[in-house]
Scaffold this motif. Sequence first.
Motif, mmCIF file in Angstrom:
data_model
loop_
_atom_site.group_PDB
_atom_site.id
_atom_site.type_symbol
_atom_site.label_atom_id
_atom_site.label_comp_id
_atom_site.label_asym_id
_atom_site.label_seq_id
_atom_site.Cartn_x
_atom_site.Cartn_y
_atom_site.Cartn_z
ATOM 1 N N MET A 156 0.832 -1.191 0.000
ATOM 2 C CA MET A 156 0.000 0.000 0.000
ATOM 3 C C MET A 156 0.877 1.256 0.000
ATOM 4 S SD MET A 156 -2.900 1.094 2.759
ATOM 5 C CE MET A 156 -2.024 0.080 3.906
ATOM 6 N N ALA A 157 0.435 2.216 -0.801
ATOM 7 C CA ALA A 157 1.219 3.451 -0.904
ATOM 8 C C ALA A 157 1.130 4.254 0.394
ATOM 9 C CB ALA A 157 0.700 4.293 -2.066
ATOM 10 N N LEU A 158 2.229 4.934 0.710
ATOM 11 C CA LEU A 158 2.203 5.814 1.887
ATOM 12 C C LEU A 158 1.255 6.983 1.637
ATOM 13 C CD1 LEU A 158 3.293 6.826 4.609
ATOM 14 C CD2 LEU A 158 5.199 7.867 3.378
ATOM 15 N N LEU A 159 1.433 7.620 0.474
ATOM 16 C CA LEU A 159 0.572 8.757 0.121
ATOM 17 C C LEU A 159 -0.149 8.449 -1.171
ATOM 18 C CD1 LEU A 159 -0.251 11.797 0.592
ATOM 19 C CD2 LEU A 159 1.624 12.376 -0.954
ATOM 20 N N GLU A 160 -1.441 8.701 -1.164
ATOM 21 C CA GLU A 160 -2.205 8.490 -2.389
ATOM 22 C C GLU A 160 -3.074 9.716 -2.633
ATOM 23 O OE1 GLU A 160 -4.535 4.940 -2.427
ATOM 24 O OE2 GLU A 160 -5.474 5.447 -4.345
ATOM 25 N N ILE A 161 -2.826 10.353 -3.781
ATOM 26 C CA ILE A 161 -3.601 11.533 -4.161
ATOM 27 C C ILE A 161 -4.543 11.110 -5.276
ATOM 28 C CG2 ILE A 161 -3.450 13.879 -5.097
ATOM 29 C CD1 ILE A 161 -1.855 14.003 -2.695
ATOM 30 N N ARG A 162 -5.817 11.414 -5.105
ATOM 31 C CA ARG A 162 -6.815 11.013 -6.100
ATOM 32 C C ARG A 162 -7.598 12.196 -6.614
ATOM 33 N NH1 ARG A 162 -4.940 7.901 -7.991
ATOM 34 N NH2 ARG A 162 -4.611 5.714 -7.502
ATOM 35 N N LYS A 163 -7.457 12.475 -7.887
ATOM 36 C CA LYS A 163 -8.298 13.455 -8.596
ATOM 37 C C LYS A 163 -8.358 14.821 -7.913
ATOM 38 C CE LYS A 163 -11.212 10.250 -11.127
ATOM 39 N NZ LYS A 163 -10.467 10.634 -12.354
ATOM 40 N N LEU A 164 -7.189 15.283 -7.476
ATOM 41 C CA LEU A 164 -7.115 16.562 -6.769
ATOM 42 C C LEU A 164 -7.335 17.717 -7.742
ATOM 43 C CD1 LEU A 164 -6.390 16.767 -3.702
ATOM 44 C CD2 LEU A 164 -4.216 17.732 -4.429
ATOM 45 N N GLY A 165 -8.127 18.689 -7.317
ATOM 46 C CA GLY A 165 -8.351 19.884 -8.134
ATOM 47 C C GLY A 165 -8.369 21.121 -7.266
ATOM 48 N N LYS A 166 -7.961 22.240 -7.848
ATOM 49 C CA LYS A 166 -7.956 23.489 -7.085
ATOM 50 C C LYS A 166 -8.182 24.658 -8.017
ATOM 51 C CE LYS A 166 -7.205 26.418 -3.756
ATOM 52 N NZ LYS A 166 -8.167 26.528 -2.631
ATOM 53 N N SER A 167 -9.103 25.540 -7.640
ATOM 54 C CA SER A 167 -9.344 26.750 -8.425
ATOM 55 C C SER A 167 -9.167 27.971 -7.547
ATOM 56 C CB SER A 167 -10.773 26.759 -8.971
ATOM 57 O OG SER A 167 -11.029 25.579 -9.697
ATOM 58 N N ILE A 210 -5.401 15.742 -10.503
ATOM 59 C CA ILE A 210 -4.060 15.284 -10.123
ATOM 60 C C ILE A 210 -4.151 13.976 -9.344
ATOM 61 C CG2 ILE A 210 -1.973 15.813 -8.796
ATOM 62 C CD1 ILE A 210 -2.231 17.761 -11.015
ATOM 63 N N SER A 211 -3.547 12.927 -9.844
ATOM 64 C CA SER A 211 -3.519 11.647 -9.131
ATOM 65 C C SER A 211 -2.117 11.062 -9.174
ATOM 66 C CB SER A 211 -4.489 10.636 -9.769
ATOM 67 O OG SER A 211 -5.805 11.117 -9.735
ATOM 68 N N PHE A 212 -1.624 10.632 -8.032
ATOM 69 C CA PHE A 212 -0.364 9.881 -8.010
ATOM 70 C C PHE A 212 -0.222 9.196 -6.664
ATOM 71 C CE2 PHE A 212 0.854 14.085 -6.411
ATOM 72 C CZ PHE A 212 1.631 13.776 -5.308
ATOM 73 N N GLU A 213 0.732 8.270 -6.610
ATOM 74 C CA GLU A 213 1.007 7.563 -5.366
ATOM 75 C C GLU A 213 2.485 7.694 -5.045
ATOM 76 O OE1 GLU A 213 -0.075 3.538 -5.885
ATOM 77 O OE2 GLU A 213 -2.225 3.951 -6.048
ATOM 78 N N LEU A 214 2.776 7.591 -3.756
ATOM 79 C CA LEU A 214 4.169 7.645 -3.336
ATOM 80 C C LEU A 214 4.383 6.582 -2.267
ATOM 81 C CD1 LEU A 214 6.839 9.229 -3.654
ATOM 82 C CD2 LEU A 214 6.063 10.730 -1.818
ATOM 83 N N GLU A 215 5.382 5.716 -2.502
ATOM 84 C CA GLU A 215 5.674 4.656 -1.529
ATOM 85 C C GLU A 215 6.602 5.186 -0.457
ATOM 86 O OE1 GLU A 215 4.236 1.699 -1.970
ATOM 87 O OE2 GLU A 215 3.456 2.209 -3.963
#
Lengths: 246, 217
Positions: free
Chosen positions: A1-12, A22-27
């Motif tokens: 399992m990834a330490l950090l998981e970002i899913r479909k992040l958006g910012k306006s 924005i989606s990515f994972e970091l082990e």
Amino acid sequence: MALLEIRKLGKSFGDKKILKDISFELEKGQTLSIIGSSGSGKTTLLRCINFLEKADEGTMSLNGEIIYDAAKDQDFKEKQLGLIRKHFGLVFQQFNLFPQYTALENVTLASRLQGKDIKEKAIGLLEQMGLADRMDYYPHQLSGGQQQRVAIARAMALDPDILCFDEPTSALDPLLTSEVLRVIRQLADKKMTMIIVTHEIAFARLVSDKVIFMDDGQIIEKGDASLIDNPKDERTRHFLSSLDER
Amino acid sequence: MFETVTLSLARGFMMTLRLFTLTLLFSLPLGLLIASGVITKKALSYPLRFLIWIIRGTPLMLQLLVVYYGPGIFLGRNIWGMGDEGRFIASLAAFVINYACYFAEIFRGGIQSIPVGQYEAGRVLGLSDKQIFRNIVLLQVIKKIIPPISNEVITLVKDTSLARVIAVYEIIWSGQSFIKSQGIIWPLFYTGIFYLLFSGLLTILFDRMEERLSYFV
């Protein structure tokens, strides 16, 4: 399992979309570099990860547990943000040391305010940063590179799960840059989990397990460090070649 | 004669000191309150900025007269009480409002001059807003505002002489009284020595405060 998981992040900001999908994972133990031109949204992404901005779409998970869900957590107050921020450390482009405190006091301040004495640990961290003889100096008595290394020790002192760097060498000349990059590299060797927003492409190639290339608020490409040598997308190639011309 | 004059001026100067000290005592905290209102409360910020405009845009001497005579004219009664003490309280009220507005602008400028990066660095270290203000921002603000505050404070020493327009018996009044009673003008000039000595003392005090905070930039 990834330490950090970002899913479909958006910012306006207003009706201007700064981050899109924005989606990515970091082990754990990995180093991720985020590269891209100015205005591509990489600093905003880092600020969202550290909750200096609240993302208005998507989720963030740590060890599989959702720590922020934009659908329901956007009304988080400073107190709640403070709690989830503890997982992250951030090193700023402009260092942002506290001028009225010595190097050592800068590192211990946050713990001291929580009633914890971490002097021994702080001394150890500053030694690790090569600042054994600068602990009692005030920020204005230190070079930019030394200030940035104090800032790294300050962020490390709270044992963050992930240490983030926002263009940590952009305010430094080449000589000072190399001394800061050296300590970041040491941290990578020690398997500190890190996210680095940087323009130092050669350095990113050297230390990164993962590389993300961003443009116009989106992730254009992601992969391992070889991405830098073999970009697939035209925009990545264009950006990298523009750096070579400098 | 010299002794009589000195004693008389010293009595007048006690009144000057009283007005000076009480004005600072009330106007500094009130100024901080006004500044935080302007910075943090949008709804409050417009009326407060209007007040600051009025106060900074009109002479203090005029404000003294309005504060003292205003209530009598517009409310039909003197709210300040009778005699010397009533006039003193009225002048104190006018000075406090006036100086609070000037101090408020200095505080506001000082607080807003602290780079946002200082707050953000505190936040990512998990500090609360209160901790950030107390442990990071406050001392930097104090260092920034000592020179303009010392300017205002030294101006206040001399501004107290305006209180004589509503017959508060401060030192200039004492000096002037010798023109009428004895036909001599030197006691009036002599008052300058009192002002000089006192503002000299304040200058030394503020220099020391600056010196104590000179260890950081």
